[in-house]
Design an enzyme around this catalytic site. Structure first.
Site, short mmCIF file in Angstrom:
data_model
loop_
_atom_site.label_atom_id
_atom_site.label_comp_id
_atom_site.label_asym_id
_atom_site.label_seq_id
_atom_site.Cartn_x
_atom_site.Cartn_y
_atom_site.Cartn_z
N HIS A 103 5.81 29.36 -15.81
CA HIS A 103 5.54 30.26 -16.94
C HIS A 103 6.83 30.92 -17.39
O HIS A 103 7.72 31.18 -16.60
CB HIS A 103 4.49 31.32 -16.58
CG HIS A 103 4.80 32.08 -15.33
ND1 HIS A 103 4.57 31.53 -14.07
CD2 HIS A 103 5.31 33.30 -15.10
CE1 HIS A 103 4.94 32.40 -13.15
NE2 HIS A 103 5.40 33.48 -13.74
N HIS A 105 8.24 34.25 -19.34
CA HIS A 105 7.91 35.61 -19.77
C HIS A 105 8.65 35.89 -21.08
O HIS A 105 9.88 35.71 -21.15
CB HIS A 105 8.41 36.65 -18.77
CG HIS A 105 7.82 36.57 -17.39
ND1 HIS A 105 6.86 37.45 -16.94
CD2 HIS A 105 8.07 35.74 -16.34
CE1 HIS A 105 6.56 37.17 -15.67
NE2 HIS A 105 7.28 36.13 -15.28
P1 5GP Z 1 6.15 35.63 -11.66
O1 5GP Z 1 5.46 34.52 -10.93
O2 5GP Z 1 7.07 35.19 -12.72
O3 5GP Z 1 6.81 36.57 -10.71
O4 5GP Z 1 5.09 36.53 -12.41
C1 5GP Z 1 3.73 36.28 -12.51
C2 5GP Z 1 3.25 37.20 -13.58
O5 5GP Z 1 1.88 36.95 -13.75
C3 5GP Z 1 3.42 38.68 -13.25
O6 5GP Z 1 4.16 39.28 -14.28
C4 5GP Z 1 2.00 39.20 -13.17
O7 5GP Z 1 1.86 40.49 -13.72
C5 5GP Z 1 1.21 38.18 -13.96
N1 5GP Z 1 -0.15 37.97 -13.50
C6 5GP Z 1 -0.58 37.86 -12.23
N2 5GP Z 1 -1.90 37.64 -12.18
C7 5GP Z 1 -2.32 37.61 -13.47
C8 5GP Z 1 -3.61 37.43 -14.07
O8 5GP Z 1 -4.63 37.25 -13.43
N3 5GP Z 1 -3.67 37.48 -15.42
C9 5GP Z 1 -2.55 37.70 -16.19
N4 5GP Z 1 -2.73 37.72 -17.51
N5 5GP Z 1 -1.32 37.87 -15.66
C10 5GP Z 1 -1.21 37.83 -14.32
#
Ligand code: 5GP
Length: 141
Positions: A103, A105
C-alpha cells in the site's frame, strides 16, 4: 519477505468482508481512508493483485498503482485545501510495515501542521465519513 497471507486486513477489505471508507476504485486499484490517519484525508492506495510489499509486485502492475497515486494526490490536495502531500511506503516489519499487502500512503500536508504518529490514533467516525464523501466525489473523474 514472508508469503502473502490471504487473511491480511487489506485482502479482507478487497473481498468486501470488512468495510472501508472507499474514495476511489478502478479495475486494478482501490483507495480508501486510513483509520488511523496521520493527517486529515490520509489515503491508502492498494493494488488488487496480491503483493506483500514493493519487491513483490510485477513492474507493470506497480506502474499502474503509481499512476493512480500520481493522479489522485493533487486532487486530494485540491479537495481538502492542503498545501502539499507526502508519500509513505513501508517494506518489512522492521521498517514499520504492519499490513502485509502493498500500500502507498498519500498524506495531505498543511504548512506548520505536524503529522500525527504512524498508526496510533483512531479517526473520529463522523469526520472519516465526511472526508470520504468529499474525496469520493473529488476523485470520481
Ligand atoms: P503500514 O503497514 O504502512 O505500517 O500501515 C498500515 C496502515 O493501515 C496504518 O496506517 C493503519 O492505520 C492502517 N490500517 C490498519 N488497519 C486498518 C483497517 O482496518 N482499515 C483501514 N482503513 N486502515 C487500516
Amino acid at each position: 519477505m514472508g508469503a502473502y497471507d490471504d487473511d491480511n486486513i487489506f485482502a479482507r477489505i478487497l473481498r468486501g468482508e470488512i468495510p472501508c471508507s472507499k474514495v476511489y476504485e478502478d479495475d486494478d486499484t482501490l483507495a480508501f481512508l486510513d483509520i488511523m490517519p496521520r493527517s486529515k484525508g490520509h489515503v491508502l492506495v492498494i493494488p488488487k493483485v496480491k503483493a506483500v510489499d514493493l519487491t513483490d509486485i510485477d513492474p507493470a502492475a506497480l506502474a499502474k498503482l503509481m499512476t493512480v497515486v500520481q493522479k489522485l494526490s493533487p486532487k486530494i490536495v485540491k479537495a481538502l485545501g492542503a498545501d502539499g502531500f507526502m508519500i509513505q511506503q513501508f517494506n518489512g516489519a522492521g521498517a514499520g510495515q504492519t499490513v502485509f499487502h502493498l500500500h502507498i500512503h498519500i498524506i495531505p500536508r498543511w504548512e506548520g501542521e505536524s503529522l500525527k504518529p504512524h498508526g496510533t490514533t483512531m479517526a473520529d467516525k463522523d469526520e472519516l465519513a465526511e472526508t470520504a464523501e468529499v474525496l469520493s466525489s473529488a476523485l470520481a473523474d
